[in-house]
Motif scaffolding. Structure first.
Motif, PDB file in Angstrom:
ATOM      1  N   VAL A  16       0.853  -1.198   0.000  1.00 10.51           N
ATOM      2  CA  VAL A  16       0.000   0.000   0.000  1.00 10.51           C
ATOM      3  C   VAL A  16       0.884   1.242   0.000  1.00 10.51           C
ATOM      4  O   VAL A  16       1.778   1.376   0.839  1.00 10.51           O
ATOM      5  N   GLU A  17       0.629   2.136  -0.947  1.00 11.18           N
ATOM      6  CA  GLU A  17       1.442   3.352  -1.088  1.00 11.18           C
ATOM      7  C   GLU A  17       0.514   4.560  -1.162  1.00 11.18           C
ATOM      8  O   GLU A  17      -0.410   4.579  -1.961  1.00 11.18           O
ATOM      9  N   ARG A  18       0.803   5.575  -0.330  1.00  8.00           N
ATOM     10  CA  ARG A  18      -0.105   6.731  -0.310  1.00  8.00           C
ATOM     11  C   ARG A  18       0.086   7.658  -1.511  1.00  8.00           C
ATOM     12  O   ARG A  18      -0.808   8.404  -1.882  1.00  8.00           O
ATOM     13  N   GLY A  19       1.282   7.637  -2.118  1.00  8.37           N
ATOM     14  CA  GLY A  19       1.529   8.494  -3.279  1.00  8.37           C
ATOM     15  C   GLY A  19       0.674   8.079  -4.471  1.00  8.37           C
ATOM     16  O   GLY A  19       0.238   6.929  -4.560  1.00  8.37           O
ATOM     17  N   ALA A  44      -1.234  -1.159  -4.331  1.00  8.70           N
ATOM     18  CA  ALA A  44      -2.355  -0.202  -4.304  1.00  8.70           C
ATOM     19  C   ALA A  44      -1.797   1.182  -4.027  1.00  8.70           C
ATOM     20  O   ALA A  44      -1.284   1.445  -2.938  1.00  8.70           O
ATOM     21  N   THR A  45      -1.870   2.069  -5.013  1.00 11.00           N
ATOM     22  CA  THR A  45      -1.330   3.422  -4.830  1.00 11.00           C
ATOM     23  C   THR A  45      -2.467   4.397  -4.514  1.00 11.00           C
ATOM     24  O   THR A  45      -3.654   4.078  -4.697  1.00 11.00           O
ATOM     25  N   GLY A  46      -2.091   5.584  -4.034  1.00 15.39           N
ATOM     26  CA  GLY A  46      -3.094   6.599  -3.686  1.00 15.39           C
ATOM     27  C   GLY A  46      -3.926   6.185  -2.495  1.00 15.39           C
ATOM     28  O   GLY A  46      -5.054   6.636  -2.330  1.00 15.39           O
ATOM     29  N   LEU A  47      -3.374   5.323  -1.647  1.00 17.38           N
ATOM     30  CA  LEU A  47      -4.116   4.825  -0.486  1.00 17.38           C
ATOM     31  C   LEU A  47      -3.259   4.978   0.762  1.00 17.38           C
ATOM     32  O   LEU A  47      -2.145   4.433   0.826  1.00 17.38           O
ATOM     33  N   GLN A  48      -3.767   5.748   1.717  1.00 13.08           N
ATOM     34  CA  GLN A  48      -2.995   5.970   2.944  1.00 13.08           C
ATOM     35  C   GLN A  48      -3.427   5.019   4.045  1.00 13.08           C
ATOM     36  O   GLN A  48      -4.621   4.877   4.313  1.00 13.08           O
ATOM     37  N   VAL A  49      -2.474   4.380   4.682  1.00  8.06           N
ATOM     38  CA  VAL A  49      -2.789   3.510   5.822  1.00  8.06           C
ATOM     39  C   VAL A  49      -2.922   4.397   7.060  1.00  8.06           C
ATOM     40  O   VAL A  49      -2.030   5.191   7.375  1.00  8.06           O
ATOM     41  N   ASP A  50      -4.059   4.251   7.760  1.00  7.44           N
ATOM     42  CA  ASP A  50      -4.315   5.137   8.898  1.00  7.44           C
ATOM     43  C   ASP A  50      -4.034   4.476  10.234  1.00  7.44           C
ATOM     44  O   ASP A  50      -3.700   5.131  11.208  1.00  7.44           O
ATOM     45  N   ASP A  51      -4.226   3.144  10.272  1.00 10.63           N
ATOM     46  CA  ASP A  51      -4.113   2.499  11.588  1.00 10.63           C
ATOM     47  C   ASP A  51      -3.862   0.999  11.422  1.00 10.63           C
ATOM     48  O   ASP A  51      -3.927   0.456  10.306  1.00 10.63           O
ATOM     49  N   THR A  65      -3.107  -7.634  13.288  1.00  5.55           N
ATOM     50  CA  THR A  65      -3.743  -8.561  12.348  1.00  5.55           C
ATOM     51  C   THR A  65      -4.143  -7.890  11.032  1.00  5.55           C
ATOM     52  O   THR A  65      -4.975  -8.406  10.300  1.00  5.55           O
ATOM     53  N   GLY A  66      -3.560  -6.722  10.746  1.00  6.97           N
ATOM     54  CA  GLY A  66      -3.877  -6.074   9.479  1.00  6.97           C
ATOM     55  C   GLY A  66      -3.833  -4.560   9.618  1.00  6.97           C
ATOM     56  O   GLY A  66      -3.268  -4.033  10.576  1.00  6.97           O
ATOM     57  N   ILE A  67      -4.438  -3.875   8.619  1.00  2.00           N
ATOM     58  CA  ILE A  67      -4.383  -2.408   8.596  1.00  2.00           C
ATOM     59  C   ILE A  67      -5.770  -1.814   8.323  1.00  2.00           C
ATOM     60  O   ILE A  67      -6.663  -2.503   7.808  1.00  2.00           O
ATOM     61  N   LYS A  68      -5.891  -0.528   8.648  1.00  2.00           N
ATOM     62  CA  LYS A  68      -7.075   0.233   8.250  1.00  2.00           C
ATOM     63  C   LYS A  68      -6.614   1.275   7.249  1.00  2.00           C
ATOM     64  O   LYS A  68      -5.664   2.022   7.517  1.00  2.00           O
ATOM     65  N   ALA A  69      -7.276   1.315   6.100  1.00  2.00           N
ATOM     66  CA  ALA A  69      -6.892   2.291   5.065  1.00  2.00           C
ATOM     67  C   ALA A  69      -8.123   2.701   4.277  1.00  2.00           C
ATOM     68  O   ALA A  69      -8.913   1.831   3.862  1.00  2.00           O
ATOM     69  N   GLY A  70      -8.273   4.013   4.084  1.00  2.41           N
ATOM     70  CA  GLY A  70      -9.395   4.532   3.282  1.00  2.41           C
ATOM     71  C   GLY A  70     -10.737   4.017   3.747  1.00  2.41           C
ATOM     72  O   GLY A  70     -11.600   3.705   2.926  1.00  2.41           O
ATOM     73  N   GLY A  71     -10.920   3.854   5.050  1.00  4.69           N
ATOM     74  CA  GLY A  71     -12.201   3.400   5.597  1.00  4.69           C
ATOM     75  C   GLY A  71     -12.380   1.887   5.543  1.00  4.69           C
ATOM     76  O   GLY A  71     -13.382   1.354   6.024  1.00  4.69           O
ATOM     77  N   ASP A  72     -11.422   1.174   4.970  1.00  5.39           N
ATOM     78  CA  ASP A  72     -11.511  -0.290   4.879  1.00  5.39           C
ATOM     79  C   ASP A  72     -10.622  -0.956   5.907  1.00  5.39           C
ATOM     80  O   ASP A  72      -9.598  -0.402   6.306  1.00  5.39           O
ATOM     81  N   GLY A  75       8.664   4.820   6.064  1.00  7.02           N
ATOM     82  CA  GLY A  75       9.574   5.959   6.072  1.00  7.02           C
ATOM     83  C   GLY A  75       9.798   6.578   7.446  1.00  7.02           C
ATOM     84  O   GLY A  75       9.309   6.084   8.467  1.00  7.02           O
ATOM     85  N   VAL A  76      10.551   7.672   7.423  1.00 10.83           N
ATOM     86  CA  VAL A  76      11.095   8.254   8.649  1.00 10.83           C
ATOM     87  C   VAL A  76      10.044   8.575   9.721  1.00 10.83           C
ATOM     88  O   VAL A  76      10.286   8.378  10.906  1.00 10.83           O
ATOM     89  N   ASN A  77       8.873   9.035   9.305  1.00 10.89           N
ATOM     90  CA  ASN A  77       7.853   9.391  10.312  1.00 10.89           C
ATOM     91  C   ASN A  77       6.974   8.216  10.699  1.00 10.89           C
ATOM     92  O   ASN A  77       5.871   8.419  11.203  1.00 10.89           O
ATOM     93  N   SER A  78       7.405   7.012  10.442  1.00 11.96           N
ATOM     94  CA  SER A  78       6.575   5.804  10.573  1.00 11.96           C
ATOM     95  C   SER A  78       5.443   5.900  11.608  1.00 11.96           C
ATOM     96  O   SER A  78       5.647   5.757  12.816  1.00 11.96           O
ATOM     97  N   VAL A  79       4.262   6.148  11.085  1.00 11.89           N
ATOM     98  CA  VAL A  79       3.079   6.219  11.939  1.00 11.89           C
ATOM     99  C   VAL A  79       2.816   4.838  12.538  1.00 11.89           C
ATOM    100  O   VAL A  79       2.420   4.708  13.695  1.00 11.89           O
ATOM    101  N   LEU A  80       3.095   3.789  11.734  1.00 20.80           N
ATOM    102  CA  LEU A  80       2.755   2.444  12.199  1.00 20.80           C
ATOM    103  C   LEU A  80       3.652   1.992  13.347  1.00 20.80           C
ATOM    104  O   LEU A  80       3.165   1.406  14.317  1.00 20.80           O
ATOM    105  N   ALA A  81       4.957   2.286  13.259  1.00 21.57           N
ATOM    106  CA  ALA A  81       5.851   1.925  14.372  1.00 21.57           C
ATOM    107  C   ALA A  81       5.406   2.668  15.630  1.00 21.57           C
ATOM    108  O   ALA A  81       5.453   2.121  16.736  1.00 21.57           O
ATOM    109  N   GLY A  82       4.926   3.918  15.447  1.00 21.33           N
ATOM    110  CA  GLY A  82       4.423   4.693  16.587  1.00 21.33           C
ATOM    111  C   GLY A  82       3.164   4.055  17.162  1.00 21.33           C
ATOM    112  O   GLY A  82       3.057   3.834  18.366  1.00 21.33           O
TER     113      GLY A  82
END
Ligand SMILES: Cc1cc2nc3c(=O)[nH]c(=O)nc-3n(C[C@H](O)[C@H](O)[C@H](O)COP(=O)(O)OP(=O)(O)OC[C@H]3O[C@@H](n4cnc5c(N)ncnc54)[C@H](O)[C@@H]3O)c2cc1C
Length: 429
Positions: free
Chosen positions: A33-36, A125-132, A141-148, A160-167
């Motif tokens: 999943v890539e947000r760009g 999957a591009t243009g999709l940001q992982v939120d949680d 057990t997985g990710i939340k992205a674009g409401g899914d 990348g450097v600001n890794s939201v997921l590691a946080g």
């Protein structure tokens, strides 16, 4: 029923692509999943890429990957406001396959890499940001992205450097400005012929040129010029905390660098075609997050796997190597049917066996050494003053070089201090 992936890889930079490719090649069901808008759309680096690890994935990758030039010349310069003292290294070895390093532009390079991941069978999957993250108790057990919600046996955070997921997984604390450099870069378009004339290059030869000195106004940081086919990557990277504490804008330092007499002529007639800024995690082992937990691995910049020695900055090859190690760990975990923390502890073992953690351990003291402010103002001034004294012929009787050196040092720094700094060099790099 929703598809459950073997692995979701977050981020399609060098770490995510290397991981996704290795997993897909091994036959696992992989989603990257890539947000760009596309892989590489917003990504940046200075632009020198060292190839041995990528070569393991794609033998002779330079024949198909969108690299710009192979690095035939490494030059290092010290600047004062009006002088420049340089050292250059070139060897025939670096001009022949498998070459040593390449210049490349991320928008083309990452896009190519992501296309290889898709060809290997992964979904990108591009243009999709992982939120949680999704959790089942203490297991990711997985990710939340674009409401899914997208379930997976394991998540690999290559975000990348600001890794939201590691946080979110509680693996790292808040990033500190002292541990970061702010990099800004311009891509300046110039005709191929002019680049080759100005930098003394033949054919696809390229130059990687690093600078320290007056333009950084004494702050810890450096500048670079890397040659592409028909453009130059020109930028600076300066410690973020030093910029904010001194209320200096990085862009002003870049402008100062570009106007230096040794630089300005090289860029003349160039057209600015790209501008970007990005953070670099530079404190190595001292800022490394925990690398894994139940159902999650962290790779690349997200894990602060970057090596800066003052002479080179390498992150992309560390990202590729850690992405591959993360994939190998997942493949082994899938065979065992166990994605627990215990099973994923194989990942740091692999990193410790490879150059990734070995190099970061070897250069553990480099980040602290590179905070010595004398490196960025006093020593470039001293070296340029000495060079000027050595090469000046004003018709008066000459002095021995040692005497000129003592004169250049006079009142600025003691021999004792220089000796102590040299001892630090020995311990750090
Ligand atoms: C100024 C500068 C100069 C550099 N010079 C060099 C150099 O010359 N040589 C070198 O080897 N290295 C260099 N580096 C370092 C190098 O760029 C990094 O080490 C490398 O890009 C790390 O790769 P990565 O895949 O871990 O992270 P990145 O390349 O940062 O990729 C992370 C990806 O994750 C995506 N992403 C982030 N969050 C999410 C989310 N929530 N959902 C979906 N996608 C997400 C991003 O869009 C991005 O595509 C430089 C860096 C900078 C800033």
């Amino acid at each position: 029923m929703k598809q459950r992936f073997d692995a979701v890889v977050v981020g399609a930079g060098p770490a995510g692509c290397a991981c996704g490719y290795t997993l897909a090649k091994a036959g696992l069901e992989v989603l990257v999943v890539e947000r760009g808008k596309f892989a590489g759309a917003k990504n940046m680096w200075g632009g020198v890429f060292y190839g041995p690890t990528l070569n393991q994935l794609f033998p002779q990758f330079w024949q198909e990957a969108p690299v710009e030039r192979y690095v035939a010349r490494h030059r290092f310069s010290l600047l004062t406001p009006d002088a420049c003292l340089s050292a250059e290294f070139t060897t025939k070895k670096f001009t022949q396959p498998p070459y040593n390093g390449f210049t490349a532009l991320r928008s083309k390079f990452d896009r190519w890499f992501a296309s290889k991941v898709e060809q290997a069978g992964a979904i990108v999957a591009t243009g999709l940001q992982v939120d949680d993250l999704l959790w089942d108790g203490n297991q990711i057990t997985g990710i939340k992205a674009g409401g899914d919600e997208l379930p997976a046996s394991v998540v690999v955070a290559c975000d990348g450097v600001n890794s939201v997921l590691a946080g979110k997984a509680g693996l790292r604390s808040k990033l500190q400005p002292r541990d970061m450099k702010l990099g800004i870069k311009e891509v300046i378009q110039l005709p191929r012929q002019l680049i080759e004339q100005r930098f003394n290059l033949v054919g696809d030869e390229g130059i990687a040129w690093e600078f320290i000195g007056s333009f950084s106004r004494g702050l810890p940081g450096g500048a670079f010029i890397y040659s592409n086919k028909e453009s130059l990557s020109v930028g600076i990277a300066v410690q973020l905390s030093a910029l904010t504490e001194n209320q200096i804008k990085a862009n002003d330092l870049l402008e100062e660098f570009k106007q230096h007499p040794a630089v300005a002529d090289l860029l003349a007639e160039g057209k600015l075609v790209e501008y970007s800024a990005h953070l670099i995690p530079v404190s190595g082992m001292a800022m490394m997050p925990t690398l894994y937990t139940n159902g999650l691995l962290v790779a690349g910049d997200a894990a602060a796997l970057i090596l800066g020695t003052g002479l080179t900055l390498e992150g992309a090859n560390f990202a590729v190597a850690s992405g591959i190690a993360a994939a190998e760990t997942v493949i082994r975990a899938k065979q065992a049917g166990d994605f627990s923390k215990k099973s994923l502890s194989y990942y740091p073992e692999l990193l410790r066996e490879s150059f990734v953690l070995k190099d970061l351990e070897t250069f553990r003291k480099a980040p602290h050494f590179l905070e010595n402010l004398r490196i960025y103002s006093l020593y470039p001034e001293l070296a340029c003053d000495l060079a000027e004294k050595v090469f000046t012929n004003d018709g008066t009787p000459r002095k021995k070089t040692w005497e000129l050196f003592r004169q250049a040092m006079d009142g600025r720094v003691s021999l004792w201090q220089i000796a102590r700094d040299l001892m630090q060099v020995k311990g750090a790099i």
